[in-house]
Scaffold this motif. Structure first.
Motif, PDB file in Angstrom:
ATOM      1  N   MET A  66     -17.418 -47.153  11.291  1.00  0.00           N
ATOM      2  CA  MET A  66     -18.214 -48.213  11.900  1.00  0.00           C
ATOM      3  C   MET A  66     -17.274 -49.315  12.384  1.00  0.00           C
ATOM      4  O   MET A  66     -16.124 -49.414  11.937  1.00  0.00           O
ATOM      5  CB  MET A  66     -19.211 -48.784  10.884  1.00  0.00           C
ATOM      6  CG  MET A  66     -18.570 -49.403   9.662  1.00  0.00           C
ATOM      7  SD  MET A  66     -19.785 -49.971   8.451  1.00  0.00           S
ATOM      8  CE  MET A  66     -20.521 -51.330   9.354  1.00  0.00           C
ATOM      9  N   PRO A  67     -17.711 -50.158  13.343  1.00  0.00           N
ATOM     10  CA  PRO A  67     -16.837 -51.220  13.858  1.00  0.00           C
ATOM     11  C   PRO A  67     -16.395 -52.173  12.745  1.00  0.00           C
ATOM     12  O   PRO A  67     -17.192 -52.571  11.887  1.00  0.00           O
ATOM     13  CB  PRO A  67     -17.713 -51.942  14.885  1.00  0.00           C
ATOM     14  CG  PRO A  67     -18.713 -50.925  15.302  1.00  0.00           C
ATOM     15  CD  PRO A  67     -18.987 -50.097  14.081  1.00  0.00           C
ATOM     16  N   MET A  68     -15.137 -52.543  12.794  1.00  0.00           N
ATOM     17  CA  MET A  68     -14.602 -53.520  11.849  1.00  0.00           C
ATOM     18  C   MET A  68     -15.223 -54.899  12.101  1.00  0.00           C
ATOM     19  O   MET A  68     -15.521 -55.634  11.176  1.00  0.00           O
ATOM     20  CB  MET A  68     -13.084 -53.597  11.991  1.00  0.00           C
ATOM     21  CG  MET A  68     -12.409 -54.542  11.034  1.00  0.00           C
ATOM     22  SD  MET A  68     -12.296 -53.886   9.357  1.00  0.00           S
ATOM     23  CE  MET A  68     -10.988 -52.676   9.586  1.00  0.00           C
ATOM     24  N   ASP A  69     -15.429 -55.219  13.378  1.00  0.00           N
ATOM     25  CA  ASP A  69     -16.006 -56.513  13.770  1.00  0.00           C
ATOM     26  C   ASP A  69     -17.241 -56.241  14.618  1.00  0.00           C
ATOM     27  O   ASP A  69     -17.148 -56.017  15.826  1.00  0.00           O
ATOM     28  CB  ASP A  69     -14.965 -57.320  14.555  1.00  0.00           C
ATOM     29  CG  ASP A  69     -15.511 -58.642  15.067  1.00  0.00           C
ATOM     30  OD1 ASP A  69     -16.602 -59.045  14.627  1.00  0.00           O
ATOM     31  OD2 ASP A  69     -14.844 -59.272  15.913  1.00  0.00           O
ATOM     32  N   GLU A  70     -18.410 -56.235  14.018  1.00  0.00           N
ATOM     33  CA  GLU A  70     -19.651 -55.902  14.715  1.00  0.00           C
ATOM     34  C   GLU A  70     -19.924 -56.881  15.855  1.00  0.00           C
ATOM     35  O   GLU A  70     -20.329 -56.479  16.956  1.00  0.00           O
ATOM     36  CB  GLU A  70     -20.829 -55.920  13.729  1.00  0.00           C
ATOM     37  CG  GLU A  70     -20.792 -54.818  12.695  1.00  0.00           C
ATOM     38  CD  GLU A  70     -21.376 -53.514  13.211  1.00  0.00           C
ATOM     39  OE1 GLU A  70     -21.696 -53.449  14.416  1.00  0.00           O
ATOM     40  OE2 GLU A  70     -21.504 -52.562  12.428  1.00  0.00           O
ATOM     41  N   ILE A  71     -19.707 -58.173  15.634  1.00  0.00           N
ATOM     42  CA  ILE A  71     -19.981 -59.183  16.660  1.00  0.00           C
ATOM     43  C   ILE A  71     -19.025 -59.004  17.830  1.00  0.00           C
ATOM     44  O   ILE A  71     -19.423 -59.004  19.003  1.00  0.00           O
ATOM     45  CB  ILE A  71     -19.873 -60.595  16.072  1.00  0.00           C
ATOM     46  CG1 ILE A  71     -20.929 -60.795  14.972  1.00  0.00           C
ATOM     47  CG2 ILE A  71     -20.020 -61.649  17.163  1.00  0.00           C
ATOM     48  CD1 ILE A  71     -20.844 -62.127  14.269  1.00  0.00           C
ATOM     49  N   GLY A  72     -17.743 -58.844  17.535  1.00  0.00           N
ATOM     50  CA  GLY A  72     -16.750 -58.637  18.588  1.00  0.00           C
ATOM     51  C   GLY A  72     -17.021 -57.369  19.369  1.00  0.00           C
ATOM     52  O   GLY A  72     -16.880 -57.331  20.594  1.00  0.00           O
ATOM     53  N   TRP A  73     -17.411 -56.309  18.659  1.00  0.00           N
ATOM     54  CA  TRP A  73     -17.685 -55.022  19.299  1.00  0.00           C
ATOM     55  C   TRP A  73     -18.830 -55.180  20.307  1.00  0.00           C
ATOM     56  O   TRP A  73     -18.786 -54.639  21.412  1.00  0.00           O
ATOM     57  CB  TRP A  73     -18.045 -54.004  18.223  1.00  0.00           C
ATOM     58  CG  TRP A  73     -17.903 -52.573  18.645  1.00  0.00           C
ATOM     59  CD1 TRP A  73     -18.844 -51.797  19.226  1.00  0.00           C
ATOM     60  CD2 TRP A  73     -16.747 -51.741  18.493  1.00  0.00           C
ATOM     61  NE1 TRP A  73     -18.355 -50.533  19.443  1.00  0.00           N
ATOM     62  CE2 TRP A  73     -17.072 -50.465  19.006  1.00  0.00           C
ATOM     63  CE3 TRP A  73     -15.476 -51.944  17.967  1.00  0.00           C
ATOM     64  CZ2 TRP A  73     -16.175 -49.401  19.012  1.00  0.00           C
ATOM     65  CZ3 TRP A  73     -14.574 -50.885  17.975  1.00  0.00           C
ATOM     66  CH2 TRP A  73     -14.920 -49.634  18.482  1.00  0.00           C
ATOM     67  N   THR A  74     -19.846 -55.954  19.932  1.00  0.00           N
ATOM     68  CA  THR A  74     -20.985 -56.173  20.819  1.00  0.00           C
ATOM     69  C   THR A  74     -20.584 -56.964  22.055  1.00  0.00           C
ATOM     70  O   THR A  74     -21.090 -56.721  23.155  1.00  0.00           O
ATOM     71  CB  THR A  74     -22.106 -56.925  20.071  1.00  0.00           C
ATOM     72  OG1 THR A  74     -22.470 -56.194  18.895  1.00  0.00           O
ATOM     73  CG2 THR A  74     -23.328 -57.106  20.949  1.00  0.00           C
ATOM     74  N   SER A  75     -19.657 -57.899  21.921  1.00  0.00           N
ATOM     75  CA  SER A  75     -19.246 -58.744  23.048  1.00  0.00           C
ATOM     76  C   SER A  75     -18.158 -58.104  23.895  1.00  0.00           C
ATOM     77  O   SER A  75     -17.747 -58.677  24.901  1.00  0.00           O
ATOM     78  CB  SER A  75     -18.758 -60.103  22.533  1.00  0.00           C
ATOM     79  OG  SER A  75     -17.569 -59.943  21.776  1.00  0.00           O
ATOM     80  N   GLY A  76     -17.681 -56.915  23.508  1.00  0.00           N
ATOM     81  CA  GLY A  76     -16.666 -56.227  24.303  1.00  0.00           C
ATOM     82  C   GLY A  76     -15.262 -56.356  23.773  1.00  0.00           C
ATOM     83  O   GLY A  76     -14.309 -55.918  24.420  1.00  0.00           O
ATOM     84  N   ASP A  77     -15.082 -56.939  22.596  1.00  0.00           N
ATOM     85  CA  ASP A  77     -13.764 -57.027  21.966  1.00  0.00           C
ATOM     86  C   ASP A  77     -13.661 -55.915  20.922  1.00  0.00           C
ATOM     87  O   ASP A  77     -14.185 -56.029  19.822  1.00  0.00           O
ATOM     88  CB  ASP A  77     -13.580 -58.400  21.318  1.00  0.00           C
ATOM     89  CG  ASP A  77     -12.222 -58.539  20.633  1.00  0.00           C
ATOM     90  OD1 ASP A  77     -11.377 -57.637  20.797  1.00  0.00           O
ATOM     91  OD2 ASP A  77     -12.014 -59.544  19.934  1.00  0.00           O
ATOM     92  N   TYR A  78     -12.976 -54.828  21.289  1.00  0.00           N
ATOM     93  CA  TYR A  78     -12.875 -53.664  20.403  1.00  0.00           C
ATOM     94  C   TYR A  78     -11.555 -53.622  19.645  1.00  0.00           C
ATOM     95  O   TYR A  78     -11.244 -52.635  18.986  1.00  0.00           O
ATOM     96  CB  TYR A  78     -13.002 -52.374  21.230  1.00  0.00           C
ATOM     97  CG  TYR A  78     -14.151 -52.375  22.203  1.00  0.00           C
ATOM     98  CD1 TYR A  78     -15.457 -52.185  21.774  1.00  0.00           C
ATOM     99  CD2 TYR A  78     -13.930 -52.581  23.567  1.00  0.00           C
ATOM    100  CE1 TYR A  78     -16.515 -52.184  22.673  1.00  0.00           C
ATOM    101  CE2 TYR A  78     -14.988 -52.584  24.474  1.00  0.00           C
ATOM    102  CZ  TYR A  78     -16.270 -52.388  24.016  1.00  0.00           C
ATOM    103  OH  TYR A  78     -17.315 -52.390  24.901  1.00  0.00           O
TER     104      TYR A  78
END
Length: 827
Positions: free
Chosen positions: A311-323
């Protein structure tokens, strides 16, 4: 007048003077912008003011004011956002510097770095924010401190680079930088984290960089490059227009948060930014884009996905396009004693630490499990090479390489389906009941399947699909099934470079074309893995692969049947004439299909055999590119492939023949040759036109491209267009097709456009300039000498304007003679 009154009036005068100076921005301590107020450039193109990408962080920036889409080209305090807009100000300090300040903050959030004091601030029409001295000299300018955007008039130097935003919602410095490459500073490079280079522009040629042929298009911008070997080297560009009376279009370069260098132009018609070109074209080639254990795919809405069990390490960042932070295991622990390894296939990756040694797969797994920092392994069964990967696993992407050469990647995951010791007896009982029901249901299903031979075969195919999950879109045929479908391979449609093609019909009456491969590489598992790559590629301008057969030594591919056959069937004088509308549709459709293979697939696919025989026409006269991926599937032994591809040397790029490793530009060359045939309604090598033999021998062949290219460059496109059209064609479109064809067959591959640019040119999105005449195409047919055809004809006159190929043999198998057209569904 009393003394108190005099003091009061003097104070009023001082306040009035201070207000005037503050409004002019010329007094120390003056406030230039407060809160949501803004400053416009003289022509209203740019605007300076505070902006926010979320509601609690504010930045001072410059944006386009004349367009409806908020587009920011410069940010001052990108590392120190302001939290309260109402208390934010931009002012002039006592020392003559620009400064951003937030009320209640003891220091400045940001200030300019001018060494000389200034007395005036101006926002120029170029988007450049400048500070001027009393003598009106520039003492500081925003162009010397760019952020992520490169504007016309801005120079990039060895000390001046572009740094991407962290994400679309975060202007803070990101991971990707465009800079002049040290130590020579003669080319640009994109780097990740200021260290890992993942794209280079190539060296400057005087009018373009070798890896960016799009820069040769002169009507959008004009570049200038100071001596790159001088320490003060700088590179910049200015906007231009074909019509000097017209205002040049808005254009900008940007390093986007996902690491691509984008070049945009503004379209006033669509009120949107058009992407003129981008590098790298495949987003998955950007280093570190998806972080550790993130998988990159160009087919999904967003480029990055986490692997199964992660799962994404940073859920908020992943949603905003910072992977960038990547993925983590869904379990809280970094590893467990009973971890297992999940096979990912042939994958590209970069590990933080990779330990290599020889050993079996089991020993490789045992070594990895002994260390909690080990996140996966790669094992090659043929060479017994094991690679254990520690720390991070970056740049995960699918490869179409041979697993015998690359090895299979396995990632360490939590074991699934293990019954824990603390599970209650009731849960075990429920699981037993459910399992018994499942077993009973499965038994009934097996009995039903065995009642019918058809169901039995279907079950066999489902088992094959389970072994190769990515084959679910394909049907696995038995050799006997295809033998029946083709009536014993009785109706031969044609013969391509990789094997014969037969017409067939499936039990549900679906017509198909079955290619029987004459050569194949790899064993059963490897062949299936390669077919997976081809089978998962779907595009409206690519022939659909329905299924395959890998039965014993038999290797067959099953495609959709194209009722109107190959394009080659329409390139003879005794065949039905295609209208201009159909020809133009075929040209654009073919270009889109090839561009998809080059630029939009997970891995770049070079076709290696673009020619009219491999462009098929469906029932609606839409173009479908066939045989894509077969050079990879068969094994890219170029010398063997060329030697056995009868009649295709006229389409082979010069660099391929000379032994240089080919790129996608080899396909561009072949497409250009095919485009000339489509435009002229004739094959590129044929008998000379009537009355234009010039006394040559009967074995001589007329080579169409040199003559056609010369006519096109000289502006006589009408002489090249198929006379059977009788003037019933769109002259603007025909000229566009002709010019694009000549650009595609340029001698130097770096001068040829990419297929993505070819599509834009054909569609009219990009203006097509006059190309230089190619000089090497005479040598691409048979290697024999060429003689000018004397005299004239309806095709033009003049010595070397017409070229003749001395055929080494009169047989159709000669390299200079095209294979017979009209022989059916050749793929």
């Amino acid at each position: 007048m009393s003394q108190p009154t005099s003091i009061f009036l003097a104070a009023l005068a001082l306040l009035a003077l201070s207000a005037i100076l503050e409004a002019a921005g010329e007094a120390p301590g003056a406030v230039l912008i407060r809160g949501n107020s803004t400053i416009l450039s003289d022509n209203g193109t740019f605007e300076l003011g505070f902006f926010s990408t979320n509601d609690d962080s504010w930045f001072l920036g410059i944006r386009y004011a004349s367009i409806p889409i908020p587009t920011y080209v410069w940010v001052a305090n990108r590392e120190n956002p302001i939290k309260n807009l109402a208390s934010a100000t931009l002012g002039m300090t006592e020392t003559g510097r620009l400064a951003v300040k937030e009320s209640g903050n003891a220091g400045f959030v940001w200030q300019s770095e001018n060494s000389e004091p200034s007395s005036k601030m101006r926002l120029l029409d170029t988007g450049n924010l400048v500070l001027l001295s009393e003598e009106m000299n520039i003492v500081w300018q925003s162009f010397d401190f760019p952020t992520d955007t490169w504007l016309p008039g801005m120079n990039l130097t060895k000390d001046r680079s572009l740094v991407s935003w962290r994400s679309l919602a975060d202007p803070s410095p990101g991971f990707y930088t465009l800079r002049l490459k040290p130590p020579g500073y003669g080319e640009f490079e994109l780097v990740y984290n200021a260290s890992e280079c993942y794209w280079s522009s190539g060296h400057w040629t005087g009018n373009a960089f070798t890896n960016v042929p799009e820069m040769t298009i002169p009507y959008i911008y004009r570049f200038h490059f100071d001596d790159p070997f001088k320490p003060s080297a700088s590179f910049g560009y200015t906007e231009t227009s074909l019509d000097s009376a017209l205002k040049p279009p808005l254009t900008r370069f940007q390093v986007d948060p996902n690491g691509q260098l984008m070049q945009y132009t503004w379209s006033s018609q669509t009120e949107n930014w058009n992407t003129f070109w981008k590098e790298p074209e495949n987003q998955c080639r950007v280093y570190g884009l998806c972080g550790s254990l993130g998988f990159c795919s160009s087919r999904t809405l967003r480029p990055c996905e986490c692997l199964s069990g992660f799962m994404p390490m940073d859920e908020i960042g992943w949603t905003s396009g910072d992977y960038s932070k990547g993925c983590r295991r869904k379990s809280n622990s970094p590893c467990e004693e009973d971890d297992v390894f999940e096979e990912l296939g042939v994958m590209g990756f970069e590990g933080e630490v990779v330990e290599s040694f020889s050993g079996s797969k089991s020993s490789c797994e045992k070594s990895c499990l002994s260390n909690c920092s080990c996140v996966g392994l790669s094992h090659n069964e043929k060479t017994s090479l094991c690679k254990n990967i520690y720390g991070s696993l970056l740049n995960l992407r699918n490869l179409s390489s041979n697993p015998l050469l690359e090895g299979i990647l396995f990632v360490r995951v939590q074991r699934r389906g293990i019954v824990k010791k603390n599970i209650s007896k009731s849960m075990v009982l429920v699981a037993s009941i459910v399992g018994s029901i499942a077993v009973l249901g499965l038994s009934i299903l097996i009995v039903l399947i065995w009642r019918s031979k058809r169901h039995k075969e279907r079950k066999k195919q489902e088992d094959a699909g389970e072994a190769f999950p990515v084959l679910l879109n394909l049907r696995v045929f038995t050799y006997k099934e295809l033998q029946t479908a083709t009536n014993g391979f009785s109706e031969k449609l044609g013969h391509g470079g990789f094997g014969a093609v037969f017409r067939g019909q499936l039990p549900d009456s679906t017509p198909v074309a079955v290619k029987r491969l004459e050569r194949h590489g790899g064993a059963e598992k490897e062949f299936r893995a390669e077919v997976c790559t081809i089978g998962n590629i779907q595009h409206v301008n690519l022939v659909r692969l329905r299924g395959f057969c890998s039965d014993s030594s038999h290797r067959l591919l099953v495609y959709d049947y194209m009722p109107n056959g190959p394009l080659s069937a329409y390139l003879r004088r005794d065949t039905p004439n295609l209208s201009w509308e159909v020809r133009f549709r075929i040209a654009i459709g073919t270009a889109r299909g090839i561009a998809y293979l080059h630029e939009e697939c997970r891995d770049c696919i070079i076709h290696c055999d673009i020619k009219p025989e491999n462009i098929l026409i469906d029932g609606d006269f839409m173009a479908k590119v066939s045989d894509f991926g077969l050079a990879k599937l068969i094994g890219r032994d170029f010398s063997r492939v060329i030697a056995t591809m009868r009649g295709t040397w006229g389409y082979v790029a010069p660099e391929w023949i000379s032994g240089v490793g080919i790129t996608t530009k080899a396909d561009v060359y072949s497409f250009g040759m095919t485009l000339l045939e489509l435009l002229g309604g004739r094959r590129n090598v044929e008998e000379p036109p009537p009355g234009d033999r010039g006394g040559g021998s009967e074995g001589d062949k007329w080579f169409f491209p040199p003559w056609a290219a010369r006519q096109i460059v000289e502006g006589d496109v009408a002489a090249v267009v198929d006379e059977r059209l009788g003037g019933a064609y769109n002259r603007e479109e025909a000229e566009r097709v002709a010019l694009v064809a000549v650009w595609c067959i340029q001698d130097e591959e770096n001068v040829r456009p990419t297929m993505g640019l070819v599509v834009k040119m054909l569609e009219g999105v990009v203006e097509v300039p006059i190309p230089p005449p190619p000089k090497l195409i005479q040598a691409l047919v048979s290697g024999e000498s060429f003689q000018g055809i004397r005299g004239g004809s309806g095709h033009g006159t003049g010595s070397s304007a017409n070229e003749r190929v001395k055929s080494p043999a009169a047989s159709d198998s000669s390299p200079g003679v095209p294979s017979s057209p009209g022989n059916g569904n050749v793929m």
